[in-house]
Design a protein around this motif. Structure first.
Motif, short mmCIF file in Angstrom:
data_model
loop_
_atom_site.label_atom_id
_atom_site.label_comp_id
_atom_site.label_asym_id
_atom_site.label_seq_id
_atom_site.Cartn_x
_atom_site.Cartn_y
_atom_site.Cartn_z
N TYR A 129 9.11 -11.70 -3.10
CA TYR A 129 7.96 -11.78 -2.20
C TYR A 129 6.80 -10.89 -2.67
O TYR A 129 5.77 -10.81 -1.99
CB TYR A 129 8.35 -11.34 -0.79
N GLN A 130 6.94 -10.24 -3.82
CA GLN A 130 5.94 -9.26 -4.20
C GLN A 130 4.56 -9.86 -4.46
O GLN A 130 3.54 -9.18 -4.28
CB GLN A 130 6.40 -8.45 -5.41
N TYR A 131 4.51 -11.11 -4.85
CA TYR A 131 3.20 -11.74 -5.06
C TYR A 131 2.43 -11.85 -3.74
O TYR A 131 1.19 -12.03 -3.75
CB TYR A 131 3.36 -13.11 -5.72
N ILE A 132 3.13 -11.73 -2.61
CA ILE A 132 2.49 -11.78 -1.30
C ILE A 132 2.07 -10.38 -0.85
O ILE A 132 0.94 -10.17 -0.41
CB ILE A 132 3.43 -12.40 -0.25
N TYR A 133 2.99 -9.42 -0.95
CA TYR A 133 2.70 -8.09 -0.41
C TYR A 133 2.09 -7.10 -1.42
O TYR A 133 1.65 -6.03 -1.04
CB TYR A 133 3.95 -7.47 0.22
N ALA A 134 2.04 -7.48 -2.70
CA ALA A 134 1.58 -6.54 -3.73
C ALA A 134 0.19 -6.00 -3.44
O ALA A 134 -0.07 -4.80 -3.61
CB ALA A 134 1.60 -7.21 -5.10
N PHE A 135 -0.72 -6.86 -2.98
CA PHE A 135 -2.11 -6.45 -2.84
C PHE A 135 -2.29 -5.42 -1.72
O PHE A 135 -3.19 -4.60 -1.78
CB PHE A 135 -3.00 -7.67 -2.64
N PHE A 136 -1.42 -5.46 -0.72
CA PHE A 136 -1.47 -4.41 0.30
C PHE A 136 -1.10 -3.07 -0.32
O PHE A 136 -1.78 -2.05 -0.08
CB PHE A 136 -0.52 -4.74 1.45
N PHE A 137 -0.06 -3.05 -1.13
CA PHE A 137 0.36 -1.80 -1.75
C PHE A 137 -0.63 -1.33 -2.81
O PHE A 137 -0.76 -0.13 -3.05
CB PHE A 137 1.77 -1.94 -2.34
N TYR A 138 -1.34 -2.26 -3.43
CA TYR A 138 -2.40 -1.87 -4.35
C TYR A 138 -3.45 -1.02 -3.62
O TYR A 138 -3.98 -0.06 -4.17
CB TYR A 138 -3.09 -3.10 -4.94
N GLY A 139 -3.73 -1.41 -2.39
CA GLY A 139 -4.72 -0.67 -1.61
C GLY A 139 -4.31 0.74 -1.26
O GLY A 139 -5.15 1.57 -0.91
N LEU A 140 -3.02 1.04 -1.36
CA LEU A 140 -2.52 2.38 -1.03
C LEU A 140 -2.45 3.29 -2.26
O LEU A 140 -2.09 4.47 -2.13
CB LEU A 140 -1.12 2.28 -0.41
N GLN A 141 -2.79 2.76 -3.41
CA GLN A 141 -2.56 3.49 -4.66
C GLN A 141 -3.33 4.80 -4.76
O GLN A 141 -2.79 5.81 -5.22
CB GLN A 141 -2.88 2.60 -5.86
N THR A 142 -4.61 4.82 -4.37
CA THR A 142 -5.37 6.07 -4.54
C THR A 142 -5.00 7.11 -3.49
O THR A 142 -5.07 8.31 -3.76
CB THR A 142 -6.90 5.81 -4.53
#
Length: 361
Positions: free
Chosen positions: A160-173
């Motif tokens: 499912y990472q192709y769905i939720y990955a972009f949310f976690f990208y936003g938490l990176q900084t």
């Protein structure tokens, strides 16, 4: 990092030596410097202003929640721009021929909450040397619920990472500011007296950043705690999402390779050919995108010539492409941003279900 991973000597009839000579001749023939020009200085001022001035406005005028949140979002947009267009070149030593100029502008990373010392190890050393080599390139290491390599263990939720990955990208900084730098410090810094000097510098920079961004607005300027917390999150989410997506589009996409060292702990290609196989350009004709992201859509050129300022990448890309064709070396490019984004999503899907036989045997 495994210090024994090596690349084979230069092959393909001296592809890189020929390319380097041609690129050098381009700068000589046109009598131009490989570093920044006036347009870079203007861009630096614009991006730094986009980060600093909205914050000053928030402190002085204490605007409404909606205006405040929009200003925080603008700050996040500017943080990403600073990271890609200013800090990145400076910490590669390609912004200026002056070491002190590169040092000052490289420390814009400190201004936005990161550690220059850690970044240089992760990015300049590990990523640029061992691009897409698992356990060597930290950029493709598994991160919590994300899998970026076909050579690590796949878990059920990765599909499912192709769905939720972009949310976690936003938490990176946000993760970078509060956690990542301290974890990296433990791995990267050699033990000894210098370690504590480095740690003190890291800790002080974090404390100052937290004071300026989260304490000072409340204590001295009566900014609402709720507005501040939401705004700070929005700023970092915007910055994290942009930064992570842009960097992913260069390596974690369909078409790039993830080679493993052989029994001699050696990569079967030389370093330059390895870079051509693991790196991809995208949207090379989109001038506005290229301006904002610091030429990171010309990642092939950047990986081959890190000491050249990104403003020159569009010009030298023609030389790289021509030379690659002559030597029958891959030159990977996604012509549109949307193509690159879809190639990344497809790679996430594949890594989410593709098992490594060595891990499942």
């Amino acid at each position: 990092m495994n210090p024994y991973v090596k690349f084979k000597p230069a092959t393909r009839n001296h592809f890189f030596s020929t390319l380097k000579k041609r690129v050098d001749n381009y700068f000589i023939a046109n009598n131009i410097s490989k570093t920044a020009d006036t347009s870079m200085v203007i861009k630096t001022i614009i991006l730094l202003s986009g980060y600093i001035l909205p914050f000053v406005f928030i402190l002085i005028f204490n605007p409404s929640f909606i205006i405040s949140t929009l200003l925080w979002a603008l700050m996040g947009f500017s943080i990403a721009g600073i990271g890609m267009s200013v800090m990145h070149d400076a910490n590669h030593g390609s912004y200026s021929n002056s070491k002190w100029v590169n040092t000052i502008l490289g420390n814009t990373l400190t201004l936005i909450g990161g550690s220059v010392d850690n970044w240089k190890v992760q990015h300049n050393l590990l990523h640029h040397t061992f691009t897409n080599i698992v356990h060597e390139d930290d950029d493709i290491s598994d991160k919590f619920v994300l899998r970026f390599s076909p050579h690590t263990k796949v878990k059920w939720f990765h599909k499912y990472q192709y769905i939720y990955a972009f949310f976690f990208y936003g938490l990176q900084t946000i993760y970078w500011v509060f956690v990542k730098d301290f974890l990296q410090f433990q791995r990267y810094v050699i033990k000894g007296e210098a370690k504590w000097v480095t740690f003190t510098k890291l800790l002080l920079s974090k404390l100052i950043y937290i004071f300026v961004m989260l304490v000072m607005p409340i204590v001295f300027f009566n900014v609402s705690i709720l507005n501040l917390m939401i705004g700070f999150f929005v700023m970092h989410f915007v910055a994290g999402l942009i930064l992570t997506v842009i960097f992913q589009l260069a390596h974690t996409v369909e078409g790039t390779t993830h080679p493993l060292p052989n029994e001699k702990n050696e990569i079967t290609n030389d370093w330059a050919i390895h870079q051509m196989n693991t790196t991809v350009d995208f949207a090379p004709k989109n001038k506005l995108l290229s301006w904002y992201i610091g030429g990171l859509n010309f990642q092939v050129e950047h990986h081959l010539f890190t000491k050249i300022c990104h403003i020159h990448y569009p010009a030298i890309s023609k030389i790289v492409q021509q030379t690659a064709a002559e030597f029958d070396v891959p030159y990977l490019v996604n012509e549109k941003f949307s193509d690159a984004l879809m190639a990344h999503v497809n790679a996430l899907k594949r890594f989410g279900k593709e098992e490594n036989p060595k891990l499942t045997a």
